[in-house]
Motif scaffolding. Structure first.
Motif, PDB file in Angstrom:
ATOM      1  N   GLY A 192       0.796  -1.224   0.000  1.00  0.00           N
ATOM      2  CA  GLY A 192       0.000   0.000   0.000  1.00  0.00           C
ATOM      3  C   GLY A 192       0.823   1.265   0.000  1.00  0.00           C
ATOM      4  N   SER A 193       2.134   1.146   0.036  1.00  0.00           N
ATOM      5  CA  SER A 193       2.999   2.339   0.054  1.00  0.00           C
ATOM      6  C   SER A 193       3.252   2.837  -1.367  1.00  0.00           C
ATOM      7  CB  SER A 193       4.336   2.008   0.728  1.00  0.00           C
ATOM      8  OG  SER A 193       5.091   1.146  -0.107  1.00  0.00           O
ATOM      9  N   GLU A 194       3.733   4.074  -1.459  1.00  0.00           N
ATOM     10  CA  GLU A 194       4.127   4.623  -2.756  1.00  0.00           C
ATOM     11  C   GLU A 194       5.248   3.782  -3.361  1.00  0.00           C
ATOM     12  OE1 GLU A 194       5.043   8.805  -2.904  1.00  0.00           O
ATOM     13  OE2 GLU A 194       3.353   9.288  -1.593  1.00  0.00           O
ATOM     14  N   ASN A 195       6.131   3.267  -2.512  1.00  0.00           N
ATOM     15  CA  ASN A 195       7.250   2.476  -3.007  1.00  0.00           C
ATOM     16  C   ASN A 195       6.781   1.189  -3.689  1.00  0.00           C
ATOM     17  OD1 ASN A 195       8.728   4.460  -1.782  1.00  0.00           O
ATOM     18  ND2 ASN A 195       9.598   3.169  -0.205  1.00  0.00           N
ATOM     19  N   SER A 196       5.808   0.507  -3.109  1.00  0.00           N
ATOM     20  CA  SER A 196       5.339  -0.729  -3.744  1.00  0.00           C
ATOM     21  C   SER A 196       4.533  -0.410  -5.000  1.00  0.00           C
ATOM     22  CB  SER A 196       4.552  -1.606  -2.773  1.00  0.00           C
ATOM     23  OG  SER A 196       3.286  -1.087  -2.494  1.00  0.00           O
ATOM     24  N   GLU A 197       3.796   0.689  -4.998  1.00  0.00           N
ATOM     25  CA  GLU A 197       3.073   1.101  -6.201  1.00  0.00           C
ATOM     26  C   GLU A 197       4.054   1.431  -7.327  1.00  0.00           C
ATOM     27  OE1 GLU A 197       0.381   4.288  -5.226  1.00  0.00           O
ATOM     28  OE2 GLU A 197      -0.601   3.089  -3.678  1.00  0.00           O
ATOM     29  N   TYR A 198       5.153   2.093  -6.975  1.00  0.00           N
ATOM     30  CA  TYR A 198       6.170   2.427  -7.968  1.00  0.00           C
ATOM     31  C   TYR A 198       6.825   1.157  -8.512  1.00  0.00           C
ATOM     32  CZ  TYR A 198      10.158   4.573 -10.264  1.00  0.00           C
ATOM     33  OH  TYR A 198      11.088   4.951 -11.194  1.00  0.00           O
ATOM     34  N   ALA A 199       7.081   0.180  -7.646  1.00  0.00           N
ATOM     35  CA  ALA A 199       7.674  -1.083  -8.086  1.00  0.00           C
ATOM     36  C   ALA A 199       6.734  -1.810  -9.050  1.00  0.00           C
ATOM     37  CB  ALA A 199       8.000  -1.969  -6.881  1.00  0.00           C
ATOM     38  N   LEU A 200       5.447  -1.802  -8.756  1.00  0.00           N
ATOM     39  CA  LEU A 200       4.469  -2.412  -9.660  1.00  0.00           C
ATOM     40  C   LEU A 200       4.490  -1.710 -11.009  1.00  0.00           C
ATOM     41  CD1 LEU A 200       2.062  -4.192 -10.470  1.00  0.00           C
ATOM     42  CD2 LEU A 200       0.576  -2.550  -9.277  1.00  0.00           C
ATOM     43  N   GLN A 201       4.467  -0.394 -10.994  1.00  0.00           N
ATOM     44  CA  GLN A 201       4.477   0.367 -12.243  1.00  0.00           C
ATOM     45  C   GLN A 201       5.776   0.136 -13.012  1.00  0.00           C
ATOM     46  OE1 GLN A 201       1.497   1.884 -13.041  1.00  0.00           O
ATOM     47  NE2 GLN A 201       2.477   1.757 -15.026  1.00  0.00           N
ATOM     48  N   TRP A 202       6.891   0.066 -12.298  1.00  0.00           N
ATOM     49  CA  TRP A 202       8.184  -0.213 -12.923  1.00  0.00           C
ATOM     50  C   TRP A 202       8.141  -1.558 -13.650  1.00  0.00           C
ATOM     51  CZ3 TRP A 202      11.652  -4.212 -12.181  1.00  0.00           C
ATOM     52  CH2 TRP A 202      12.916  -4.051 -12.759  1.00  0.00           C
ATOM     53  N   TYR A 203       7.616  -2.571 -12.973  1.00  0.00           N
ATOM     54  CA  TYR A 203       7.504  -3.892 -13.592  1.00  0.00           C
ATOM     55  C   TYR A 203       6.624  -3.822 -14.843  1.00  0.00           C
ATOM     56  CZ  TYR A 203       5.495  -8.389 -14.649  1.00  0.00           C
ATOM     57  OH  TYR A 203       5.033  -9.486 -15.326  1.00  0.00           O
ATOM     58  N   LEU A 204       5.461  -3.195 -14.737  1.00  0.00           N
ATOM     59  CA  LEU A 204       4.530  -3.135 -15.863  1.00  0.00           C
ATOM     60  C   LEU A 204       5.128  -2.387 -17.052  1.00  0.00           C
ATOM     61  CD1 LEU A 204       1.206  -2.427 -13.932  1.00  0.00           C
ATOM     62  CD2 LEU A 204       1.946  -4.598 -14.952  1.00  0.00           C
ATOM     63  N   ASP A 205       5.877  -1.320 -16.774  1.00  0.00           N
ATOM     64  CA  ASP A 205       6.456  -0.500 -17.840  1.00  0.00           C
ATOM     65  C   ASP A 205       7.722  -1.100 -18.445  1.00  0.00           C
ATOM     66  OD1 ASP A 205       4.448   1.331 -17.373  1.00  0.00           O
ATOM     67  OD2 ASP A 205       5.713   2.694 -16.199  1.00  0.00           O
ATOM     68  N   ARG A 206       8.520  -1.801 -17.643  1.00  0.00           N
ATOM     69  CA  ARG A 206       9.854  -2.188 -18.101  1.00  0.00           C
ATOM     70  C   ARG A 206      10.128  -3.683 -18.204  1.00  0.00           C
ATOM     71  NH1 ARG A 206      12.122   2.437 -14.498  1.00  0.00           N
ATOM     72  NH2 ARG A 206      11.988   4.151 -15.978  1.00  0.00           N
ATOM     73  N   CYS A 207       9.374  -4.501 -17.510  1.00  0.00           N
ATOM     74  CA  CYS A 207       9.732  -5.929 -17.449  1.00  0.00           C
ATOM     75  C   CYS A 207       8.642  -6.875 -17.923  1.00  0.00           C
ATOM     76  CB  CYS A 207      10.084  -6.315 -16.016  1.00  0.00           C
ATOM     77  SG  CYS A 207      11.561  -5.547 -15.413  1.00  0.00           S
ATOM     78  N   ARG A 208       7.426  -6.443 -17.919  1.00  0.00           N
ATOM     79  CA  ARG A 208       6.314  -7.354 -18.165  1.00  0.00           C
ATOM     80  C   ARG A 208       6.343  -7.913 -19.571  1.00  0.00           C
ATOM     81  NH1 ARG A 208       1.644  -8.944 -19.683  1.00  0.00           N
ATOM     82  NH2 ARG A 208       0.207  -9.889 -18.226  1.00  0.00           N
ATOM     83  N   ARG A 209       6.120  -9.219 -19.621  1.00  0.00           N
ATOM     84  CA  ARG A 209       5.947  -9.911 -20.900  1.00  0.00           C
ATOM     85  C   ARG A 209       4.460 -10.253 -21.027  1.00  0.00           C
ATOM     86  NH1 ARG A 209      10.552 -14.472 -19.989  1.00  0.00           N
ATOM     87  NH2 ARG A 209      12.362 -13.094 -19.895  1.00  0.00           N
ATOM     88  N   PRO A 210       3.942 -10.275 -22.235  1.00  0.00           N
ATOM     89  CA  PRO A 210       2.506 -10.564 -22.408  1.00  0.00           C
ATOM     90  C   PRO A 210       2.064 -11.900 -21.810  1.00  0.00           C
ATOM     91  CG  PRO A 210       3.458  -9.779 -24.457  1.00  0.00           C
ATOM     92  CD  PRO A 210       4.599  -9.964 -23.502  1.00  0.00           C
ATOM     93  N   GLU A 211       2.952 -12.872 -21.761  1.00  0.00           N
ATOM     94  CA  GLU A 211       2.578 -14.193 -21.256  1.00  0.00           C
ATOM     95  C   GLU A 211       2.786 -14.354 -19.745  1.00  0.00           C
ATOM     96  OE1 GLU A 211       6.722 -13.968 -22.512  1.00  0.00           O
ATOM     97  OE2 GLU A 211       4.900 -13.658 -23.661  1.00  0.00           O
ATOM     98  N   ASP A 212       3.256 -13.315 -19.068  1.00  0.00           N
ATOM     99  CA  ASP A 212       3.477 -13.398 -17.624  1.00  0.00           C
ATOM    100  C   ASP A 212       2.181 -13.626 -16.857  1.00  0.00           C
ATOM    101  OD1 ASP A 212       6.172 -12.984 -17.913  1.00  0.00           O
ATOM    102  OD2 ASP A 212       6.176 -10.959 -17.064  1.00  0.00           O
ATOM    103  N   GLU A 213       2.293 -14.380 -15.787  1.00  0.00           N
ATOM    104  CA  GLU A 213       1.194 -14.530 -14.832  1.00  0.00           C
ATOM    105  C   GLU A 213       1.567 -13.688 -13.620  1.00  0.00           C
ATOM    106  OE1 GLU A 213      -0.661 -17.918 -11.901  1.00  0.00           O
ATOM    107  OE2 GLU A 213       0.105 -18.561 -13.844  1.00  0.00           O
ATOM    108  N   LEU A 214       0.752 -12.708 -13.312  1.00  0.00           N
ATOM    109  CA  LEU A 214       1.056 -11.745 -12.261  1.00  0.00           C
ATOM    110  C   LEU A 214       0.325 -12.129 -10.973  1.00  0.00           C
ATOM    111  CD1 LEU A 214       2.613  -9.135 -11.811  1.00  0.00           C
ATOM    112  CD2 LEU A 214       0.606  -7.883 -12.589  1.00  0.00           C
TER     113      LEU A 214
END
Length: 158
Positions: free
Chosen positions: A13-35
């Motif tokens: 629930g912190s800004e840091n975890s929200e930023y980490a989620l956004q970082w993953y979605l923007d930079r690391c996520r592959r279409p076939e990933d299971e989140l």
């Protein structure tokens, strides 16, 4: 076709975890990933007596604290779900009450057989991190899968 990965996102629930989620979605996520969104919550300290009625259990205070805790858990889940649904990403969400968040994250990664853990930093200063340790430090040293610890923006530029 790339291999399917299971990725656990540690949420608090912190800004840091929200930023980490956004970082993953923007930079690391592959279409076939299971989140997998995973929220570890800790039971708040419950008072042992009430100033209003010192000779009775403080049930009203306990009820209020529990309600606030469960509302926070629900908010973390709702925020994560909204982000994933808006981007049309398949996801799962798990929450758990554990006394040691680092152990909870490592155990959840094993249980769900994930390939990667993504988490933010809590931004503890050097002294507090040295004395208390940190959740990300624990996960880095005890996880059997790769861990991406994403510093918040202000830490990235430092």
């Amino acid at each position: 076709m790339a291999e399917k990965r299971k990725v656990l996102i540690a949420l608090d629930g912190s800004e840091n975890s929200e930023y980490a989620l956004q970082w993953y979605l923007d930079r690391c996520r592959r279409p076939e990933d299971e989140l997998i969104g995973y929220h570890v919550w800790q039971q708040s300290h419950l008072p042992t007596f009430s100033l209003k009625a010192p000779f009775q259990p403080p049930t009203q205070e306990w009820e209020k604290i529990m309600k606030e805790t469960l509302e926070q858990v629900k908010k973390v889940e709702d925020d994560f779900s909204c982000i994933c649904q808006a981007k049309k990403f398949p996801y799962k969400f798990y929450e758990e009450n554990v006394s040691k968040p680092g152990e909870g994250i490592v155990n959840a990664a094993k249980k769900h057989q994930v390939d990667l853990i993504v988490m933010g930093t809590r931004g503890l200063d050097t002294l507090r991190r040295t004395v208390l340790g940190s959740v990300s430090d624990y996960v880095l040293h005890h996880s059997s899968v790769p861990v991406a610890v994403v510093p918040k923006k202000s830490e990235e530029s430092a």
